[in-house]
Write a protein that holds these residues in place. Structure first.
Motif, PDB file in Angstrom:
ATOM      1  N   MET A   1      11.053  12.501  13.959  1.00 17.19           N
ATOM      2  CA  MET A   1       9.703  12.028  14.144  1.00 17.19           C
ATOM      3  C   MET A   1       9.342  12.142  15.628  1.00 17.19           C
ATOM      4  N   GLN A   2       8.132  12.644  15.880  1.00 15.24           N
ATOM      5  CA  GLN A   2       7.667  12.841  17.247  1.00 15.24           C
ATOM      6  C   GLN A   2       6.230  12.364  17.382  1.00 15.24           C
ATOM      7  N   THR A   3       5.810  12.181  18.613  1.00 14.77           N
ATOM      8  CA  THR A   3       4.424  11.831  18.886  1.00 14.77           C
ATOM      9  C   THR A   3       3.515  12.887  18.245  1.00 14.77           C
ATOM     10  N   GLY A   4       2.466  12.426  17.576  1.00 11.74           N
ATOM     11  CA  GLY A   4       1.528  13.317  16.900  1.00 11.74           C
ATOM     12  C   GLY A   4       1.824  13.504  15.424  1.00 11.74           C
ATOM     13  N   ASP A   5       3.049  13.205  14.994  1.00 10.15           N
ATOM     14  CA  ASP A   5       3.395  13.291  13.566  1.00 10.15           C
ATOM     15  C   ASP A   5       2.695  12.190  12.785  1.00 10.15           C
ATOM     16  N   SER A   6       2.492  12.419  11.503  1.00  3.45           N
ATOM     17  CA  SER A   6       2.029  11.343  10.625  1.00  3.45           C
ATOM     18  C   SER A   6       3.157  10.335  10.489  1.00  3.45           C
ATOM     19  N   ALA A   7       2.827   9.070  10.640  1.00  2.00           N
ATOM     20  CA  ALA A   7       3.842   8.023  10.498  1.00  2.00           C
ATOM     21  C   ALA A   7       4.280   7.954   9.038  1.00  2.00           C
ATOM     22  N   PRO A   8       5.571   7.937   8.776  1.00  2.43           N
ATOM     23  CA  PRO A   8       6.026   7.831   7.383  1.00  2.43           C
ATOM     24  C   PRO A   8       5.487   6.553   6.734  1.00  2.43           C
ATOM     25  N   ASP A   9       4.858   6.716   5.593  1.00  3.61           N
ATOM     26  CA  ASP A   9       4.290   5.575   4.884  1.00  3.61           C
ATOM     27  C   ASP A   9       5.406   4.795   4.202  1.00  3.61           C
ATOM     28  N   PHE A  10       5.170   3.527   3.973  1.00  6.89           N
ATOM     29  CA  PHE A  10       6.121   2.704   3.230  1.00  6.89           C
ATOM     30  C   PHE A  10       5.394   1.522   2.604  1.00  6.89           C
ATOM     31  N   THR A  11       5.982   1.013   1.550  1.00  7.19           N
ATOM     32  CA  THR A  11       5.579  -0.250   0.942  1.00  7.19           C
ATOM     33  C   THR A  11       6.843  -1.081   0.861  1.00  7.19           C
ATOM     34  N   ALA A  12       6.787  -2.291   1.400  1.00 11.28           N
ATOM     35  CA  ALA A  12       7.988  -3.119   1.457  1.00 11.28           C
ATOM     36  C   ALA A  12       7.603  -4.596   1.430  1.00 11.28           C
ATOM     37  N   PRO A  13       8.554  -5.447   1.011  1.00  4.87           N
ATOM     38  CA  PRO A  13       8.284  -6.890   0.971  1.00  4.87           C
ATOM     39  C   PRO A  13       8.320  -7.506   2.371  1.00  4.87           C
ATOM     40  N   THR A  14       7.477  -8.518   2.557  1.00  3.37           N
ATOM     41  CA  THR A  14       7.403  -9.208   3.843  1.00  3.37           C
ATOM     42  C   THR A  14       7.996 -10.608   3.742  1.00  3.37           C
ATOM     43  N   HIS A  15       8.099 -11.252   4.888  1.00  2.00           N
ATOM     44  CA  HIS A  15       8.712 -12.581   4.963  1.00  2.00           C
ATOM     45  C   HIS A  15       7.974 -13.637   4.151  1.00  2.00           C
ATOM     46  N   ASP A  16       6.705 -13.400   3.849  1.00  7.09           N
ATOM     47  CA  ASP A  16       5.956 -14.381   3.053  1.00  7.09           C
ATOM     48  C   ASP A  16       5.940 -14.033   1.565  1.00  7.09           C
ATOM     49  N   GLY A  17       6.697 -13.001   1.181  1.00  6.08           N
ATOM     50  CA  GLY A  17       6.796 -12.639  -0.233  1.00  6.08           C
ATOM     51  C   GLY A  17       5.770 -11.630  -0.713  1.00  6.08           C
ATOM     52  N   SER A  18       4.862 -11.217   0.154  1.00  4.62           N
ATOM     53  CA  SER A  18       3.875 -10.217  -0.250  1.00  4.62           C
ATOM     54  C   SER A  18       4.432  -8.822  -0.003  1.00  4.62           C
ATOM     55  N   LEU A  19       3.690  -7.809  -0.456  1.00  2.00           N
ATOM     56  CA  LEU A  19       4.057  -6.422  -0.187  1.00  2.00           C
ATOM     57  C   LEU A  19       3.120  -5.864   0.873  1.00  2.00           C
TER      58      LEU A  19
END
Length: 152
Positions: free
Chosen positions: A1-19
């Protein structure tokens, strides 16, 4: 990954239990910081530093997200214990860390092991990587990131 690349997308759980889905945050800058482990000295200081600057990040329109392999439950305890104002994402299977290139071999006192290299990625409003801070030193880092956000 380098500057200018699309940031890899993700869906993940958070500390409050949401996604949390990264691509759903487009339209504003996002700071994603990767750290080794909840409730350790450096990781606690880093999270507290980002929290202390939370109003300034919000004023700049940016969201701050911390990522480690710790569980949602451990993240929740960490956030509550220290009054953290950042979103903590659980990457228990290392998928996000691997896609961002921060999961790898580390060494400490002659012992090698797999772990997260403390790294911060600034993602612009279009979802592109604007800046990467590899092998972060915690002191002054959150302020440096805030200045980069303001410069976008």
């Amino acid at each position: 990954m380098q500057t200018g690349d699309s940031a890899p997308d993700f869906t993940a759980p958070t500390h409050d239990g949401s996604l949390l889905t990264l691509s759903a945050l487009r339209g504003a800058p996002v700071v994603v910081y990767f750290y080794p482990k909840d409730d350790t000295p450096g990781c606690t200081t880093e999270a507290q530093d980002f929290t202390a600057l939370g109003a300034a990040f919000a004023e700049a329109g940016a969201r701050v997200i911390g990522v480690s392999k710790d569980t949602v439950a451990k993240h929740g305890k960490f956030a509550q214990k220290h009054g953290l104002g950042v979103t903590l994402v659980s990457d228990a299977d290392s998928d996000i860390c691997e896609r961002y290139g921060v999961w790898g071999e580390k060494s400490n006192y002659g012992r090698t092991y797999m772990g997260i290299t403390r790294t911060t990625v600034l993602i612009d409003a279009e979802g592109k990587v604007a800046r990467i801070w590899p092998k972060v030193r915690v002191a002054g880092h959150a302020q440096a990131v805030l200045e980069a956000v303001r410069a976008l």
